[in-house]
Enzyme design. Sequence first.
Site, PDB file in Angstrom:
ATOM      1  N   ASP A   1      -4.257  -6.483   4.871  1.00 51.15           N
ATOM      2  CA  ASP A   1      -5.317  -7.317   5.444  1.00 51.15           C
ATOM      3  C   ASP A   1      -5.215  -8.764   4.977  1.00 51.15           C
ATOM      4  OD1 ASP A   1      -6.536  -5.207   6.861  1.00 51.15           O
ATOM      5  OD2 ASP A   1      -7.561  -4.545   5.039  1.00 51.15           O
TER       6      ASP A   1
ATOM      7  N   ASN B   1       0.839  -1.192   0.000  1.00 50.74           N
ATOM      8  CA  ASN B   1       0.000   0.000   0.000  1.00 50.74           C
ATOM      9  C   ASN B   1       0.876   1.243   0.000  1.00 50.74           C
ATOM     10  OD1 ASN B   1       0.544   0.763   2.880  1.00 50.74           O
ATOM     11  ND2 ASN B   1      -0.435  -1.221   3.225  1.00 50.74           N
TER      12      ASN B   1
ATOM     13  N   LYS C   1     -13.826   0.513  15.612  1.00 47.58           N
ATOM     14  CA  LYS C   1     -12.520  -0.130  15.766  1.00 47.58           C
ATOM     15  C   LYS C   1     -12.028  -0.028  17.205  1.00 47.58           C
ATOM     16  CE  LYS C   1      -8.004  -0.232  13.428  1.00 47.58           C
ATOM     17  NZ  LYS C   1      -7.185   0.409  12.358  1.00 47.58           N
TER      18      LYS C   1
ATOM     19  N   ALA D   1       1.176   1.318  11.673  1.00 46.32           N
ATOM     20  CA  ALA D   1       1.472   0.624  10.416  1.00 46.32           C
ATOM     21  C   ALA D   1       0.201   0.349   9.617  1.00 46.32           C
ATOM     22  CB  ALA D   1       2.199  -0.689  10.696  1.00 46.32           C
TER      23      ALA D   1
ATOM     24  N   ILE E   1      -2.711  -7.668  14.022  1.00 45.86           N
ATOM     25  CA  ILE E   1      -1.644  -7.405  14.991  1.00 45.86           C
ATOM     26  C   ILE E   1      -2.177  -6.669  16.216  1.00 45.86           C
ATOM     27  CG2 ILE E   1       0.533  -6.172  15.379  1.00 45.86           C
ATOM     28  CD1 ILE E   1       1.211  -6.714  12.443  1.00 45.86           C
TER      29      ILE E   1
END
Length: 415
Positions: free
Chosen positions: A290, A220, A348, A286, A318
């Site tokens: 996915d 990415n 989240k 980071a 992670i």
Amino acid sequence: MNYLEINSSKNIILAVTGGIAAYKSAILVRRLKDYGFHVRVVMTQGAQAFITPLTFQALSGNSVHTALLDSDAEAGMGHIELARWADLVLVAPASCNTIARCAHGLADDLLSTLYLATKAPVWIAPAMNQQMWAAKSTQRNLSILKADGVHIITPDSGAQACGDVGLGRMPEPEVIAEQVHAYFQQTQNTTSLGMLAGKRVAITAGPTREAIDPVRYISNQSTGKMGFALAEACYAAGAEVTLIAGPVCLSTPYGVKRKNVVSAADMLAQSMDALETGCDIFIATAAVADYRVDDIATQKIKKIGDTLDLELVKNPDIVATIAEQAQRPFMVGFAAETQHLEDYANGKLVNKKLDMIACNDVSRKDIGFASDDNAMVVFFAKKYAMPARTLEKAPKLEIAHALVESIAQALQTQA
């Protein structure tokens, strides 16, 4: 008092050695002066083959020092006067020869004698051919300097003047000047100084690369700039910092321990290791892939059709994995979103059992990936009873210091 007023009391000796990167040192003088530092320049004989002393005299506003035995400098003891004047000695570029001479204590020119005579911190920014950088003798000399307390600015990787590609490029002047500024902020910063004193912080930064075959990968656009800025800010706040970095082209911030990784699995392994060795705060900046390829080809995949099917499997999460551990650190997550920022960030925050989350809108072209600026909204877990905090657009290092303050405030509510 602003940083220009604070830095105006600091003296930096910029020592320039022989190498094509000497042209960057002229820009570095300007950048250091932009931060308010007083700069004097020392040049080796080799440096003068690439750029003239007159250039540095014009840029620094001070006479340039080139000779060890100068009858006009403090009765011929110019190296001692310079050694006492300096608050920091910065050798940039540092040639392979200069590194060897300093490592072995030679003192037959102005720079090597100055190195031995100063009590000031010494930083070196190596610049050389990639094979010279990799040579065992060079690495051995660097190890000696590190053991002696010299700070090594990690060189960048890329195309070199000789045509080679690899490690050995001197980092850009703006990057070095910012690191010098951050170093002095460590003891001068009146807002975040000591806020994380005694804390052990692990930070993940940059992208991960998930291999498809030996030459291709999925990744990415993350550059790691926000994570590296946070590492710098946490160290300035008194923390012991471990930076777990994906493949990025950034120099390691002063005082920070860096561990380089490539894949999400690598990053998780290093994160777990940081947890096992002691971690009070875990900051996950980071941009972890996915998914990864289920079956990585051992040979380069040939172009044999109009389509290519890849079976992807989910990577380990992670942040969630660290948050579920028995010895759970204070967890800080990041959410890079393009819409519904608050909803996604709060979701989240709860789902991954975070203590704090910083969310930014990466659909904006003026912040986020590859930008030097950022803007964020920070949310906290309900147990902290802290309102959301909006951080308006600012340089990423400034945003990082504000995030450190938020972390420290949240920790204080649980003290």
